[in-house]
Design a protein around this motif. Structure first.
Motif, PDB file in Angstrom:
ATOM      1  N   LEU A 182     -41.813 -25.761 -38.904  1.00 67.15           N
ATOM      2  CA  LEU A 182     -40.661 -26.271 -38.156  1.00 67.15           C
ATOM      3  C   LEU A 182     -40.867 -26.111 -36.651  1.00 67.15           C
ATOM      4  O   LEU A 182     -40.580 -27.029 -35.869  1.00 67.15           O
ATOM      5  N   TYR A 230     -41.336 -29.184 -33.781  1.00 74.40           N
ATOM      6  CA  TYR A 230     -40.488 -29.252 -32.585  1.00 74.40           C
ATOM      7  C   TYR A 230     -41.349 -29.240 -31.317  1.00 74.40           C
ATOM      8  O   TYR A 230     -41.101 -30.012 -30.385  1.00 74.40           O
ATOM      9  N   ASN A 254     -43.033 -32.541 -30.497  1.00 72.64           N
ATOM     10  CA  ASN A 254     -42.137 -33.639 -30.114  1.00 72.64           C
ATOM     11  C   ASN A 254     -41.118 -33.228 -29.040  1.00 72.64           C
ATOM     12  O   ASN A 254     -40.152 -33.947 -28.794  1.00 72.64           O
ATOM     13  N   GLN A 255     -41.365 -32.080 -28.413  1.00 73.06           N
ATOM     14  CA  GLN A 255     -40.386 -31.540 -27.468  1.00 73.06           C
ATOM     15  C   GLN A 255     -40.162 -32.466 -26.276  1.00 73.06           C
ATOM     16  O   GLN A 255     -39.031 -32.643 -25.811  1.00 73.06           O
ATOM     17  N   ILE A 314     -37.978 -35.325 -27.367  1.00 74.72           N
ATOM     18  CA  ILE A 314     -36.614 -34.864 -27.631  1.00 74.72           C
ATOM     19  C   ILE A 314     -35.889 -34.586 -26.320  1.00 74.72           C
ATOM     20  O   ILE A 314     -34.736 -34.998 -26.121  1.00 74.72           O
ATOM     21  N   ILE A 358     -38.710 -34.128 -38.079  1.00 75.31           N
ATOM     22  CA  ILE A 358     -38.214 -33.870 -36.730  1.00 75.31           C
ATOM     23  C   ILE A 358     -36.737 -33.502 -36.777  1.00 75.31           C
ATOM     24  O   ILE A 358     -36.279 -32.612 -36.036  1.00 75.31           O
ATOM     25  N   ASP A 359     -35.973 -34.153 -37.653  1.00 73.03           N
ATOM     26  CA  ASP A 359     -34.556 -33.800 -37.791  1.00 73.03           C
ATOM     27  C   ASP A 359     -34.393 -32.339 -38.189  1.00 73.03           C
ATOM     28  O   ASP A 359     -33.561 -31.614 -37.625  1.00 73.03           O
ATOM     29  N   ALA A 366     -36.594 -29.874 -37.793  1.00 67.81           N
ATOM     30  CA  ALA A 366     -37.052 -29.011 -36.707  1.00 67.81           C
ATOM     31  C   ALA A 366     -36.018 -28.931 -35.594  1.00 67.81           C
ATOM     32  O   ALA A 366     -35.795 -27.870 -35.000  1.00 67.81           O
ATOM     33  N   LEU A 367     -35.363 -30.078 -35.306  1.00 67.43           N
ATOM     34  CA  LEU A 367     -34.351 -30.116 -34.255  1.00 67.43           C
ATOM     35  C   LEU A 367     -33.155 -29.235 -34.616  1.00 67.43           C
ATOM     36  O   LEU A 367     -32.592 -28.551 -33.752  1.00 67.43           O
ATOM     37  N   TRP A 412     -34.555 -25.307 -34.603  1.00 66.35           N
ATOM     38  CA  TRP A 412     -35.135 -24.709 -33.407  1.00 66.35           C
ATOM     39  C   TRP A 412     -34.246 -23.679 -32.726  1.00 66.35           C
ATOM     40  O   TRP A 412     -34.692 -22.544 -32.489  1.00 66.35           O
ATOM     41  N   ASP A 416     -35.447 -19.870 -32.524  1.00 67.23           N
ATOM     42  CA  ASP A 416     -35.752 -19.366 -31.187  1.00 67.23           C
ATOM     43  C   ASP A 416     -34.961 -18.082 -30.898  1.00 67.23           C
ATOM     44  O   ASP A 416     -35.488 -17.129 -30.330  1.00 67.23           O
ATOM     45  N   SER A 429     -29.528 -23.506 -40.216  1.00 74.08           N
ATOM     46  CA  SER A 429     -30.017 -24.822 -39.819  1.00 74.08           C
ATOM     47  C   SER A 429     -30.031 -25.813 -40.974  1.00 74.08           C
ATOM     48  O   SER A 429     -30.439 -26.959 -40.797  1.00 74.08           O
TER      49      SER A 429
END
Length: 451
Positions: free
Chosen positions: A380, A384, A387-388, A391, A404-405, A407-408, A411, A415, A440
């Motif tokens: 994940l 992210y 593709n940061q 995004i 990507i969904d 991971a978004l 994140w 984090d 998430s």
């Protein structure tokens, strides 16, 4: 019993007193080295000598080069007042005599106290540069160690006998992180090498970062930035010799060395003064073996020994992980942790770039379920990171890619989890990681979180 031990120590010290000794004379001074005649048949590389200046106190020095006609020595300090013909005597070999009473003390690279109190000398002097335990007889890694940091207890586990590197630029929180590890990691003894540190930071680290409780189980070996390269280089060897003393008693030792970069820079000064060419981006060719031989002395011990769990810090200018010292250490250590300035600027501590960091204790340090969780989190975070830019620029449309969904969504929770600290053990760290996945909307692997 105590009086008998003190008598034995006194006898050992008296036995080392020499009645006669050879004398050399200063024959020249070039750069930061002195040439000495008259000792070329008895002096050895690494021997300690004393220069009897006609004005001022005797000046300690170390033999760095030999020839048929003379000996080259490098002083431990400024050699103002040294004159041609000044007397030079061989003092001692590069040895120290650690003792169990050194716990809670601050010493210099020669084993002398820096806290104003007398220091007990051990019965068995140790060479500063020793051979590591035989490779065929060394034990495997021990159990996973609780650090109190979710990121270390899950994604980057530290196990007993492991050697890891902390790679960071200046001011990214490296010293603070090492202090937290010294306080939290389970060990019988902590040995801290402060190599080339600012003078004011030594007391600050001992009082504010270590604290009385941390210092009580620690030995701090320090050489400040203003001291000679000989002392700065010797600081790492002395700390390792102290760690080996406790390891040979069967104890679990945590060694923190800050930093290997300054150790290498000190060696560069000595090696160039001794005539070695700087061929590896300014470093001499001998630097590779020097660093590898230092690191190999840490790790699991033999059958009747303890172990040395080691954390070596590395200063990487401009986050250049391919500079020589960082590259050498990555190849010899059992893991590397990269601290990122951009993460630190977001106010995150520890500022660890998880994707750039590796612990070679995995997958053995975690259960199957834990390894599955780690794999999912890494995937994940990797999606992210890849593709940061898209995004952040607002170019990604929700629903265009399922990975990507996910991971978004994950994140911000992951984090935040990477910065959590607690006092509840490694199992709780994995619970926090799984909680972040649940928040998430990701599927959490099932199974026992314990090893």
């Amino acid at each position: 019993m105590r009086q008998a031990l003190r008598l034995q120590m006194l006898q050992e010290q008296l036995a080392e007193i020499k009645v006669t000794y050879p004398i050399g004379r200063i024959g020249g001074a070039v750069g930061n080295v002195l040439t000495v005649s008259g000792l070329n048949e008895c002096a050895r590389i690494g021997d300690r000598v004393l220069v009897a200046r006609r004005s001022g106190d005797p000046l300690p020095a170390e033999v760095v080069q030999l020839s048929q006609a003379s000996v080259t020595v490098m002083p431990d300090g400024p050699f103002e007042g040294v004159a041609l013909g000044d007397r030079v005597t061989v003092d001692t070999q590069n040895k120290i005599a650690p003792h169990d009473s050194w716990l809670g003390r601050i010493v210099d690279p020669n084993g002398n106290p820096l806290d104003g109190k007398p220091l007990t000398r051990g019965l068995a002097p140790r060479a500063l540069k020793n051979e590591p335990p035989a490779a065929a007889s060394r034990r495997a890694f021990g159990p996973r160690l609780d650090t109190g940091h979710v990121v270390f207890d899950t994604m980057l586990p530290i196990v007993r006998g492991q050697r890891i590197g902390l790679f960071a630029g200046s001011g990214v929180g490296k010293s603070s992180l090492m202090g937290k590890l010294a306080q939290r990691i389970s060990a019988d003894v902590v040995v801290i090498a402060m190599i080339g540190e600012r003078g004011r930071e030594v007391r600050q680290f001992v009082d504010d970062v270590l604290g009385p409780e941390g210092l009580s189980r620690s030995v701090v070996v320090t050489a400040t930035s203003d001291q000679s390269p000989l002392l700065r280089r010797r600081c790492a060897w002395t700390a390792m010799a102290v760690a080996e003393h406790f390891r040979d008693e069967g104890k679990s030792v945590l060694l923190l060395a800050d930093s290997v970069t300054r150790f290498a820079e000190a060696h560069r000064e000595v090696a160039v003064a001794a005539g070695e060419a700087p061929v590896l981006r300014g470093f001499p060719a001998s630097i590779s073996h020097l660093i590898m031989s230092l690191c190999e002395r840490a790790g699991p011990g033999g059958p009747d020994q303890g172990d040395i769990t080691a954390v070596f810090s590395v200063l990487v200018a401009g986050s250049d992980m391919d500079e020589p010292i960082a590259d050498i250490l990555r190849g010899v250590l059992d893991g590397h942790v990269v601290l990122d300035r951009a993460i630190a600027e977001r106010g995150h501590f520890p500022a660890i770039d998880v994707l750039q960091s590796v612990s070679r204790s995995l997958p053995g340090a975690a259960s199957d379920a834990e390894n599955e969780t780690i794999t999912q989190v890494r995937k994940l975070m990797s999606v992210y990171a890849q593709n940061q830019v898209m995004i952040s620029a607002g170019l990604y449309t929700q629903g265009a890619d399922g990975d990507i969904d996910a991971a978004l969504q994950a994140w911000p929770h992951l984090d935040e989890a990477m910065t959590l600290m607690h006092n509840k053990g490694c199992a709780h760290s994995f619970d926090q990681l799984k909680l972040a996945l649940r928040r998430s909307g990701c599927i959490v692997p099932k199974g026992n979180s314990g090893r």
